[in-house]
Design an enzyme around this catalytic site. Structure first.
Site, PDB file in Angstrom:
ATOM      1  N   HIS A 198      31.684  72.561  -3.162  1.00  0.00           N
ATOM      2  CA  HIS A 198      31.298  73.956  -2.931  1.00  0.00           C
ATOM      3  C   HIS A 198      29.789  74.126  -3.020  1.00  0.00           C
ATOM      4  O   HIS A 198      29.285  75.152  -3.506  1.00  0.00           O
ATOM      5  CB  HIS A 198      31.991  74.877  -3.946  1.00  0.00           C
ATOM      6  CG  HIS A 198      32.354  76.228  -3.386  1.00  0.00           C
ATOM      7  ND1 HIS A 198      33.595  76.528  -2.895  1.00  0.00           N
ATOM      8  CD2 HIS A 198      31.618  77.360  -3.229  1.00  0.00           C
ATOM      9  CE1 HIS A 198      33.618  77.787  -2.480  1.00  0.00           C
ATOM     10  NE2 HIS A 198      32.426  78.309  -2.680  1.00  0.00           N
ATOM     11  N   TYR A 214      40.425  82.016   1.222  1.00  0.00           N
ATOM     12  CA  TYR A 214      40.693  81.925  -0.201  1.00  0.00           C
ATOM     13  C   TYR A 214      42.064  82.539  -0.451  1.00  0.00           C
ATOM     14  O   TYR A 214      42.367  83.617   0.072  1.00  0.00           O
ATOM     15  CB  TYR A 214      39.672  82.704  -1.018  1.00  0.00           C
ATOM     16  CG  TYR A 214      38.273  82.135  -1.037  1.00  0.00           C
ATOM     17  CD1 TYR A 214      38.016  80.878  -1.557  1.00  0.00           C
ATOM     18  CD2 TYR A 214      37.203  82.892  -0.563  1.00  0.00           C
ATOM     19  CE1 TYR A 214      36.727  80.368  -1.589  1.00  0.00           C
ATOM     20  CE2 TYR A 214      35.912  82.399  -0.594  1.00  0.00           C
ATOM     21  CZ  TYR A 214      35.679  81.130  -1.114  1.00  0.00           C
ATOM     22  OH  TYR A 214      34.397  80.642  -1.149  1.00  0.00           O
ATOM     23  N   SER A 262      33.635  83.169   6.537  1.00  0.00           N
ATOM     24  CA  SER A 262      34.194  83.196   5.186  1.00  0.00           C
ATOM     25  C   SER A 262      35.051  84.434   4.958  1.00  0.00           C
ATOM     26  O   SER A 262      34.794  85.506   5.525  1.00  0.00           O
ATOM     27  CB  SER A 262      33.049  83.183   4.164  1.00  0.00           C
ATOM     28  OG  SER A 262      33.536  83.407   2.853  1.00  0.00           O
ATOM     29  N   LYS A 267      39.516  72.416   2.246  1.00  0.00           N
ATOM     30  CA  LYS A 267      38.116  72.271   1.841  1.00  0.00           C
ATOM     31  C   LYS A 267      38.016  72.326   0.315  1.00  0.00           C
ATOM     32  O   LYS A 267      38.569  73.224  -0.321  1.00  0.00           O
ATOM     33  CB  LYS A 267      37.285  73.389   2.468  1.00  0.00           C
ATOM     34  CG  LYS A 267      35.798  73.332   2.183  1.00  0.00           C
ATOM     35  CD  LYS A 267      35.100  74.460   2.933  1.00  0.00           C
ATOM     36  CE  LYS A 267      33.593  74.443   2.740  1.00  0.00           C
ATOM     37  NZ  LYS A 267      33.193  74.723   1.349  1.00  0.00           N
ATOM     38  N   THR A 314      40.178  76.887   1.314  1.00  0.00           N
ATOM     39  CA  THR A 314      39.290  76.435   0.246  1.00  0.00           C
ATOM     40  C   THR A 314      40.030  76.464  -1.082  1.00  0.00           C
ATOM     41  O   THR A 314      40.577  77.498  -1.477  1.00  0.00           O
ATOM     42  CB  THR A 314      38.030  77.314   0.193  1.00  0.00           C
ATOM     43  OG1 THR A 314      37.331  77.189   1.436  1.00  0.00           O
ATOM     44  CG2 THR A 314      37.112  76.885  -0.930  1.00  0.00           C
TER      45      THR A 314
END
Length: 420
Positions: free
Chosen positions: A300, A160, A136, A276, A186
């Site tokens: 999520h 992100y 992440s 995603k 995402t």
């Protein structure tokens, strides 16, 4: 009358095989876990409440999470009988490369707070098992260190988009240079969801050690020692931050991101691009037309919009819309190998597990993650055999019936009119 006799030792011996005691407490603990729920119970005993709740919790009333899990329970498997299932293959290609099983480790933030080995344990276990590991943006281990922990396996980087695009793309460049093969963009976090457990626990960066936090941690000495004697917790890809997790997300994430930005990101990345956070059929169609390599149906893990669509319910409609050759992946609510088999049968090419991974990590570090993967793998094989299939390719929608608990009112009314 029943004839009775005094038992002979030689007759009793084969019936009374005693297991040699295992003096390794950690191994003994993990071997006792037969399901992900068992790992969760161990994790809850060993992890302070604030850290455990960060994993366990979801947004607001946590309805999305509960519904996602219920959806997997509300299925009926339809097995075929008298099939030779002595050999079962659980692997196939995902995004152009082989995987040993149809699941990988999802990207998780703040991972070293759960257990000090963090992403190193996850990446190493994934590499050993032949499945992908996802790091992440909010991870607590550097991109390069994850690559070192899983040098020959598949590493994916979850991105992100921040308000500072240069910083976002600097991370993308680092991941590409380290040999990460897939970018998970995402798109369901324009702002942070209301994760109320974190607010109530004072979960922040760095953690705020209240008296309650200390008292709760004291009966968990291994976690406490690890927390105090290892590198201070921080997001490895970011600068230091003082404040709550939600405040960090709101300060960083860009609510203006559009499909045009996604096309720009795709042009920068040399590998596969997967989006995603897809939650409706129309967006899935648009992304397929845009040319991204795959999508992940996900809300999520219930941590953003409460009462969001259930990804597992959405799956059949999306697969019909984009075609079975297009890669549709799935997460949210997966707690067993049977859940994974059901998702594959309904058209998912791949699945991602987040909470299950963190339960294993909290239960026993690298060994716990290995055990999590082993449990899911054994459940996948057993479910496939009981369904009468030898390979993932043989799984079809006919093997699964989704039982209906939550039916939209308009749909129910139409069914009633058709029955009249």
């Amino acid at each position: 009358m029943v004839d009775r006799r005094i038992p002979k030792v030689r007759d009793l011996a084969p019936l009374m095989q005693f297991k040699a005691p295992d003096l390794n407490a950690k191994r003994r603990r993990l071997e006792s876990a037969l399901t992900i729920a068992d790992l969760r119970k161990i994790a809850m005993r060993r992890t302070p409440k604030a850290a455990f709740d960060y994993t366990e919790g979801a947004a607001e009333g946590e309805i999305s999470m509960a519904r996602a899990r219920q959806a997997f329970e509300d299925i009926q498997f339809n097995p075929a009988i008298l099939r030779d299932v002595s050999k079962v293959s659980t692997g196939w290609n995902v995004l152009g490369a082989p995987v040993s099983m149809p699941f990988g480790i999802a990207p998780t933030g703040f991972t070293r707070m759960m257990q000090t080995e963090g992403e190193i344990a996850g990446a190493g276990a994934a590499g050993a098992a032949g499945i992908p590991f996802s790091l992440s943006t909010m991870g607590t281990t550097a991109i390069e260190d994850v690559k070192a922990a899983n040098p020959n396996g598949r590493n994916w980087f979850q991105l992100y988009m921040w308000k500072d695009r240069d910083r976002s793309m600097a991370l993308v460049d680092r991941a590409a240079a380290a040999g990460f093969d897939t970018l998970l963009v995402t798109v369901d976090v324009p702002v942070a969801g209301a994760r109320l457990r974190d607010k109530r626990n004072g979960f922040s960066i760095p953690p705020q050690l209240t008296l309650g936090t200390v008292v709760n941690a004291l009966p968990r000495p291994e976690w406490w020692v690890n927390f105090l004697t290892t590198e201070p917790l921080a997001f490895a890809s970011l600068d230091r931050w003082s404040g709550t997790v939600g405040e960090l997300l709101d300060s960083m994430f860009d609510p203006t991101v559009t499909f045009d930005d996604l096309a720009w990101i795709k042009a920068q990345w040399p590998g596969k691009v997967v989006v995603k956070g897809v939650q409706n059929v129309q967006d899935a169609r648009k992304l397929a037309d845009l040319g991204v390599d795959g999508i992940v149906l996900s809300n999520h893990g219930g941590r953003q919009l409460d009462r969001a669509p259930i990804p597992f319910h959405l799956l059949p409609d999306v697969v019909r819309e984009v075609g079975s050759e297009y890669e549709v992946h799935l997460d949210t609510g997966i707690m067993s190998g049977a859940d994974i088999v059901a998702a594959v049968a309904l058209g998912a090419r791949f699945t991602l597990v987040g909470r299950a991974y963190l339960y294993g990590l909290m239960a026993g570090g690298r060994g716990g993650v290995d055990r999590m993967i082993q449990i899911l793998g054994e459940q996948i094989v057993r479910t496939m055999r009981l369904l009468g299939v030898n390979s993932l390719e043989e799984l079809t929608p006919e093997h699964v019936t989704q039982l209906e608990r939550l039916v939209p009112r308009a749909r129910a009314a139409a069914a009633e009119r058709a029955a009249v």
